[in-house]
Design a protein around this motif. Sequence first.
Motif, PDB file in Angstrom:
ATOM      1  N   PRO A   1       0.172  -7.159  -6.696  1.00 51.63           N
ATOM      2  CA  PRO A   1       0.364  -8.610  -6.750  1.00 51.63           C
ATOM      3  C   PRO A   1       0.370  -9.070  -8.210  1.00 51.63           C
ATOM      4  CG  PRO A   1      -1.300  -8.052  -5.122  1.00 51.63           C
ATOM      5  CD  PRO A   1      -1.002  -6.790  -5.890  1.00 51.63           C
ATOM      6  N   ALA A   2       1.234 -10.022  -8.532  1.00 45.16           N
ATOM      7  CA  ALA A   2       1.306 -10.547  -9.906  1.00 45.16           C
ATOM      8  C   ALA A   2       0.115 -11.460 -10.149  1.00 45.16           C
ATOM      9  CB  ALA A   2       2.629 -11.274 -10.131  1.00 45.16           C
ATOM     10  N   ASP A   3      -1.021 -10.842 -10.381  1.00 44.42           N
ATOM     11  CA  ASP A   3      -2.286 -11.538 -10.552  1.00 44.42           C
ATOM     12  C   ASP A   3      -3.114 -10.748 -11.557  1.00 44.42           C
ATOM     13  OD1 ASP A   3      -5.051 -12.280 -10.196  1.00 44.42           O
ATOM     14  OD2 ASP A   3      -4.519 -13.146  -8.260  1.00 44.42           O
ATOM     15  N   SER A   4      -3.707 -11.424 -12.520  1.00 42.80           N
ATOM     16  CA  SER A   4      -4.468 -10.744 -13.569  1.00 42.80           C
ATOM     17  C   SER A   4      -5.659  -9.947 -13.024  1.00 42.80           C
ATOM     18  CB  SER A   4      -4.940 -11.740 -14.621  1.00 42.80           C
ATOM     19  OG  SER A   4      -5.793 -12.705 -14.036  1.00 42.80           O
ATOM     20  N   ALA A   5      -6.076 -10.231 -11.799  1.00 38.83           N
ATOM     21  CA  ALA A   5      -7.193  -9.490 -11.193  1.00 38.83           C
ATOM     22  C   ALA A   5      -6.861  -8.005 -11.024  1.00 38.83           C
ATOM     23  CB  ALA A   5      -7.553 -10.095  -9.841  1.00 38.83           C
ATOM     24  N   TYR A   6      -5.575  -7.644 -11.051  1.00 36.34           N
ATOM     25  CA  TYR A   6      -5.155  -6.257 -10.847  1.00 36.34           C
ATOM     26  C   TYR A   6      -4.851  -5.535 -12.154  1.00 36.34           C
ATOM     27  CZ  TYR A   6      -4.928  -7.538  -5.980  1.00 36.34           C
ATOM     28  OH  TYR A   6      -5.255  -7.972  -4.726  1.00 36.34           O
ATOM     29  N   ALA A   7      -5.101  -6.173 -13.291  1.00 36.49           N
ATOM     30  CA  ALA A   7      -4.804  -5.564 -14.590  1.00 36.49           C
ATOM     31  C   ALA A   7      -5.532  -4.237 -14.775  1.00 36.49           C
ATOM     32  CB  ALA A   7      -5.155  -6.523 -15.721  1.00 36.49           C
ATOM     33  N   SER A   8      -6.759  -4.152 -14.300  1.00 35.49           N
ATOM     34  CA  SER A   8      -7.516  -2.908 -14.472  1.00 35.49           C
ATOM     35  C   SER A   8      -6.891  -1.753 -13.692  1.00 35.49           C
ATOM     36  CB  SER A   8      -8.975  -3.097 -14.065  1.00 35.49           C
ATOM     37  OG  SER A   8      -9.068  -3.408 -12.692  1.00 35.49           O
ATOM     38  N   VAL A   9      -6.272  -2.041 -12.556  1.00 32.24           N
ATOM     39  CA  VAL A   9      -5.596  -0.996 -11.775  1.00 32.24           C
ATOM     40  C   VAL A   9      -4.427  -0.443 -12.579  1.00 32.24           C
ATOM     41  CG1 VAL A   9      -4.314  -0.484  -9.660  1.00 32.24           C
ATOM     42  CG2 VAL A   9      -6.307  -2.015  -9.579  1.00 32.24           C
ATOM     43  N   LEU A  10      -3.669  -1.330 -13.201  1.00 30.43           N
ATOM     44  CA  LEU A  10      -2.528  -0.916 -14.019  1.00 30.43           C
ATOM     45  C   LEU A  10      -2.982  -0.094 -15.226  1.00 30.43           C
ATOM     46  CD1 LEU A  10       0.447  -0.912 -14.753  1.00 30.43           C
ATOM     47  CD2 LEU A  10       0.125  -3.188 -15.747  1.00 30.43           C
ATOM     48  N   ARG A  11      -4.009  -0.560 -15.908  1.00 35.27           N
ATOM     49  CA  ARG A  11      -4.510   0.172 -17.079  1.00 35.27           C
ATOM     50  C   ARG A  11      -5.055   1.543 -16.688  1.00 35.27           C
ATOM     51  NH1 ARG A  11      -6.709  -4.973 -18.268  1.00 35.27           N
ATOM     52  NH2 ARG A  11      -8.742  -4.206 -17.632  1.00 35.27           N
ATOM     53  N   THR A  12      -5.774   1.628 -15.571  1.00 36.72           N
ATOM     54  CA  THR A  12      -6.341   2.900 -15.127  1.00 36.72           C
ATOM     55  C   THR A  12      -5.248   3.878 -14.704  1.00 36.72           C
ATOM     56  OG1 THR A  12      -8.366   1.791 -14.448  1.00 36.72           O
ATOM     57  CG2 THR A  12      -7.943   3.962 -13.482  1.00 36.72           C
ATOM     58  N   THR A  13      -4.231   3.391 -14.012  1.00 38.71           N
ATOM     59  CA  THR A  13      -3.109   4.241 -13.610  1.00 38.71           C
ATOM     60  C   THR A  13      -2.398   4.787 -14.844  1.00 38.71           C
ATOM     61  OG1 THR A  13      -2.800   3.000 -11.567  1.00 38.71           O
ATOM     62  CG2 THR A  13      -0.933   4.319 -12.329  1.00 38.71           C
ATOM     63  N   THR A  14      -2.170   3.923 -15.816  1.00 39.81           N
ATOM     64  CA  THR A  14      -1.512   4.333 -17.060  1.00 39.81           C
ATOM     65  C   THR A  14      -2.323   5.419 -17.754  1.00 39.81           C
ATOM     66  OG1 THR A  14      -0.539   2.134 -17.319  1.00 39.81           O
ATOM     67  CG2 THR A  14      -0.662   3.519 -19.289  1.00 39.81           C
ATOM     68  N   ALA A  15      -3.626   5.227 -17.854  1.00 41.20           N
ATOM     69  CA  ALA A  15      -4.494   6.203 -18.506  1.00 41.20           C
ATOM     70  C   ALA A  15      -4.475   7.541 -17.767  1.00 41.20           C
ATOM     71  CB  ALA A  15      -5.922   5.667 -18.593  1.00 41.20           C
ATOM     72  N   GLY A  16      -4.505   7.497 -16.449  1.00 39.32           N
ATOM     73  CA  GLY A  16      -4.477   8.723 -15.659  1.00 39.32           C
ATOM     74  C   GLY A  16      -3.194   9.511 -15.855  1.00 39.32           C
TER      75      GLY A  16
END
Length: 135
Positions: free
Chosen positions: A18-33
């Motif tokens: 969802p285009a919501d800042s609450a999910y930013a950590s999911v995106l950052r964690t996926t990128t790091a992984g």
Amino acid sequence: MSDTSHPDGRPDVELRLPADSAYASVLRTTTAGLAARLDFTIDDIEDLRIAVGEANAMVLEHAADGTDLVTGFHLAPGQMTISVGARTAGNPVPDLDSFAWQVLTTLATSADIESRDGHLAIVMTMTSSALGAGT
């Protein structure tokens, strides 16, 4: 954006949130992984986490209500190209003088903005610094 791993340009990994800042950590964690999987250095992984967080914030600022943030990851040995995008109202162009854009372009190997047909995407490529070290 060119992609040699898939002739049709399809990303190796796609994340839809969802285009919501609450999910930013999911995106950052996926990128790091994914970066860790490509043997990026710890410093490169942290740079990627920050850069993708800035791209996320820039896109969310213009995202249409109720839309998804779609991130495509194109993976190659020692390199990752990430496209963070969402549907928008109109064709906005983010502020290239913003702190977020300055941080993103400093950390990424290359970065670009694509805004057309009611869709905004920030595309960045990061090359691992380990490649220069011969590892």
